[in-house]
Design a protein around this motif. Structure first.
Motif, mmCIF file in Angstrom:
data_model
loop_
_atom_site.group_PDB
_atom_site.id
_atom_site.type_symbol
_atom_site.label_atom_id
_atom_site.label_comp_id
_atom_site.label_asym_id
_atom_site.label_seq_id
_atom_site.Cartn_x
_atom_site.Cartn_y
_atom_site.Cartn_z
ATOM 1 N N MET A 9 -1.827 -14.361 19.098
ATOM 2 C CA MET A 9 -2.993 -14.949 18.420
ATOM 3 C C MET A 9 -2.782 -16.458 18.311
ATOM 4 S SD MET A 9 -4.561 -13.995 14.660
ATOM 5 C CE MET A 9 -4.820 -12.289 15.149
ATOM 6 N N PRO A 10 -3.634 -17.267 18.948
ATOM 7 C CA PRO A 10 -3.422 -18.720 18.926
ATOM 8 C C PRO A 10 -3.639 -19.316 17.538
ATOM 9 C CG PRO A 10 -5.525 -18.183 19.943
ATOM 10 C CD PRO A 10 -4.809 -16.887 19.745
ATOM 11 N N ARG A 11 -2.864 -20.336 17.232
ATOM 12 C CA ARG A 11 -3.018 -21.088 15.987
ATOM 13 C C ARG A 11 -3.747 -22.391 16.313
ATOM 14 N NH1 ARG A 11 1.670 -21.201 11.675
ATOM 15 N NH2 ARG A 11 0.741 -19.121 11.462
ATOM 16 N N LEU A 12 -4.889 -22.584 15.686
ATOM 17 C CA LEU A 12 -5.753 -23.712 16.008
ATOM 18 C C LEU A 12 -6.013 -24.551 14.767
ATOM 19 C CD1 LEU A 12 -8.404 -21.792 18.164
ATOM 20 C CD2 LEU A 12 -6.362 -23.005 18.961
ATOM 21 N N GLY A 13 -6.340 -25.808 15.006
ATOM 22 C CA GLY A 13 -6.722 -26.703 13.927
ATOM 23 C C GLY A 13 -8.173 -27.108 14.061
ATOM 24 N N ALA A 14 -8.859 -27.224 12.951
ATOM 25 C CA ALA A 14 -10.236 -27.710 12.910
ATOM 26 C C ALA A 14 -10.329 -28.770 11.826
ATOM 27 C CB ALA A 14 -11.207 -26.567 12.625
ATOM 28 N N ILE A 15 -10.943 -29.899 12.155
ATOM 29 C CA ILE A 15 -11.082 -31.010 11.215
ATOM 30 C C ILE A 15 -12.543 -31.389 11.116
ATOM 31 C CG2 ILE A 15 -10.547 -33.453 10.801
ATOM 32 C CD1 ILE A 15 -7.839 -32.960 12.181
ATOM 33 N N ASP A 16 -13.016 -31.531 9.893
ATOM 34 C CA ASP A 16 -14.381 -31.969 9.619
ATOM 35 C C ASP A 16 -14.323 -33.423 9.173
ATOM 36 O OD1 ASP A 16 -16.967 -32.414 8.748
ATOM 37 O OD2 ASP A 16 -16.830 -31.075 7.015
ATOM 38 N N LEU A 17 -14.828 -34.311 10.030
ATOM 39 C CA LEU A 17 -14.903 -35.733 9.697
ATOM 40 C C LEU A 17 -16.219 -35.954 8.961
ATOM 41 C CD1 LEU A 17 -13.705 -36.935 13.208
ATOM 42 C CD2 LEU A 17 -12.342 -36.983 11.105
ATOM 43 N N GLY A 18 -16.247 -35.575 7.703
ATOM 44 C CA GLY A 18 -17.485 -35.537 6.947
ATOM 45 C C GLY A 18 -17.855 -36.876 6.332
ATOM 46 N N THR A 19 -19.066 -36.926 5.810
ATOM 47 C CA THR A 19 -19.583 -38.149 5.200
ATOM 48 C C THR A 19 -18.806 -38.521 3.949
ATOM 49 O OG1 THR A 19 -21.790 -37.661 6.065
ATOM 50 C CG2 THR A 19 -21.663 -39.214 4.225
ATOM 51 N N ASN A 20 -18.388 -37.522 3.171
ATOM 52 C CA ASN A 20 -17.684 -37.797 1.928
ATOM 53 C C ASN A 20 -16.210 -37.417 1.985
ATOM 54 O OD1 ASN A 20 -17.881 -38.759 -0.822
ATOM 55 N ND2 ASN A 20 -17.569 -36.644 -1.490
ATOM 56 N N SER A 21 -15.859 -36.400 2.775
ATOM 57 C CA SER A 21 -14.478 -35.927 2.798
ATOM 58 C C SER A 21 -14.013 -35.650 4.222
ATOM 59 C CB SER A 21 -14.329 -34.659 1.945
ATOM 60 O OG SER A 21 -15.132 -33.619 2.455
ATOM 61 N N THR A 22 -12.704 -35.668 4.383
ATOM 62 C CA THR A 22 -12.063 -35.304 5.649
ATOM 63 C C THR A 22 -11.275 -34.032 5.381
ATOM 64 O OG1 THR A 22 -11.905 -37.631 6.298
ATOM 65 C CG2 THR A 22 -10.474 -36.064 7.454
ATOM 66 N N ARG A 23 -11.662 -32.949 6.069
ATOM 67 C CA ARG A 23 -11.113 -31.631 5.739
ATOM 68 C C ARG A 23 -10.385 -31.042 6.944
ATOM 69 N NH1 ARG A 23 -14.648 -27.469 4.292
ATOM 70 N NH2 ARG A 23 -16.073 -28.192 5.928
ATOM 71 N N LEU A 24 -9.381 -30.238 6.631
ATOM 72 C CA LEU A 24 -8.563 -29.593 7.662
ATOM 73 C C LEU A 24 -8.494 -28.091 7.415
ATOM 74 C CD1 LEU A 24 -6.282 -29.588 9.923
ATOM 75 C CD2 LEU A 24 -4.667 -29.915 8.022
ATOM 76 N N LEU A 25 -8.624 -27.324 8.491
ATOM 77 C CA LEU A 25 -8.309 -25.896 8.485
ATOM 78 C C LEU A 25 -7.345 -25.624 9.619
ATOM 79 C CD1 LEU A 25 -8.742 -22.857 7.723
ATOM 80 C CD2 LEU A 25 -10.654 -22.867 9.352
ATOM 81 N N VAL A 26 -6.228 -25.003 9.305
ATOM 82 C CA VAL A 26 -5.336 -24.450 10.321
ATOM 83 C C VAL A 26 -5.463 -22.942 10.206
ATOM 84 C CG1 VAL A 26 -2.986 -24.321 11.218
ATOM 85 C CG2 VAL A 26 -3.763 -26.410 10.050
#
Length: 267
Positions: free
Chosen positions: A1-18
Motif C-alpha cells: 500500500m503506497p504512502r502518499l502526501g497531499a498538501i493544500d496550499l489554502g488561502t488561510n492555511s497550509t495543510r498536510l495529509l500523509v
C-alpha cells in the motif's frame, strides 16, 4: 500500500495529509495544519505577497522533512482559491516544485468540490457537504456542486466593519437547494467544532455573537481558539450560519475527511 502526501496550499492555511492509500481508502498517518495567510490581500490586489509566500515556504520545508521521515513515496500540493486568483499563482507553484520536489496543481472551483466530495465520501442528494475555506466556499449535494467566490478571509477583507453587509453578500450567492442534512469540513468548521462541540444552528449563532463582540486581542485568548485563526473566525462562522439558515438546517456534522483525502485518493 503506497504512502502518499497531499498538501493544500489554502488561502488561510497550509495543510498536510500523509496517508496509506489502497483499495479506494486513504488511511491517515499524519494530519498537520499551519495558518499561513497565503491569500492576504489577494482579493484586492490579485497577487500573492512575498511575505505570505515566505511563510508558506517555511511550513513546506518542515512538511518536506516529515514526509521524508515517514517514507512518503509521492506528494502532490494543490493550490485553491488564492493561487487560482493570483496573477503569480502559476509562478508560485513552479517554485514549490523546484524547491521541494512536490508535484503541483491548481484546482478549479469545480475540481476542488469534486475532490472534497470524494474525500468525504458523501453522495446523498439530500446531504449537503459544506467546505468553508479562506477564499471560497464549496457546496456539494449528490451530483450538484458549486464553488462560491467567498470565504472567511475574502469576506473579512471586503466587509471589515459590517457583519450585516457580509451576511447579505453571502445570502446573495447561495443557490436554491433542497437538503435535509449537512456535513461540514475544513478549518472554519473544525475550529467551531472545538469551540462548541455540538454544531447546532443555535450554538453557531451564539458563538458568532460572542466572538464578534470581542476585540481581536481578546478573541485571540479565547480557550480552544487558534490565535492565528482569530482574525477570520467571525466571518467563517457567519458563512456557516447563513448556510444553515438558508437551507433550514438545525445542525451540521463535522468530518475530518475532506479535500486532502480526495487529493490523496487521486494521487
Amino acid at each position: 500500500m503506497p504512502r502518499l502526501g497531499a498538501i493544500d496550499l489554502g488561502t488561510n492555511s497550509t495543510r498536510l495529509l500523509v496517508a496509506d492509500v489502497g483499495g479506494g481508502v486513504a488511511t491517515p498517518v499524519v494530519r498537520r495544519e499551519q495558518i499561513t495567510h497565503l491569500g492576504e490581500r489577494v482579493d484586492s490586489e490579485r497577487r500573492l505577497q512575498p511575505e505570505a509566500i515566505a511563510r508558506v515556504q517555511a511550513v513546506l520545508a518542515r512538511y518536506r522533512d516529515e514526509l521524508d521521515a515517514l517514507g512518503a513515496e509521492r506528494t502532490i500540493a494543490v493550490g485553491t482559491s488564492a493561487v487560482r486568483d493570483a496573477v503569480n499563482g502559476a509562478e508560485f507553484l513552479r517554485d514549490v516544485e523546484q524547491r521541494f520536489g512536490f508535484a503541483t496543481r491548481v484546482l478549479s472551483g469545480d475540481e476542488e468540490a469534486q475532490l472534497t466530495r470524494r474525500g468525504v465520501g458523501a453522495d446523498d442528494d439530500a446531504t449537503l457537504v459544506l467546505d468553508v475555506g479562506g477564499g471560497s466556499t464549496e457546496l456539494i449535494a449528490g451530483s450538484f456542486q458549486t464553488s462560491l467566490d467567498v470565504g472567511s478571509v475574502r469576506l473579512a477583507e471586503r466587509f471589515p466593519t459590517s457583519l450585516d453587509d457580509a451576511a447579505a453578500f453571502v445570502d446573495s450567492l447561495l443557490p436554491e437547494l433542497a437538503v435535509r442534512a449537512c456535513i461540514g469540513v475544513g478549518g472554519t468548521v473544525a475550529q467551531l467544532h472545538l469551540l462548541v462541540r455540538e454544531l447546532t444552528l443555535e450554538a453557531v449563532e451564539r458563538e458568532l455573537e460572542y466572538l464578534a463582540a470581542l476585540p481581536l486581542e481578546e478573541r485571540r485568548r479565547v480557550p480552544n481558539l487558534n490565535p492565528d485563526r482569530a482574525p477570520v473566525i467571525v466571518t467563517g462562522a457567519l458563512i456557516v450560519r447563513q448556510v444553515l439558515r438558508r437551507y433550514g438546517l438545525e445542525r451540521l456534522a463535522y468530518s475530518e475527511r475532506d479535500l486532502l483525502d480526495g487529493v490523496a485518493l487521486t494521487a
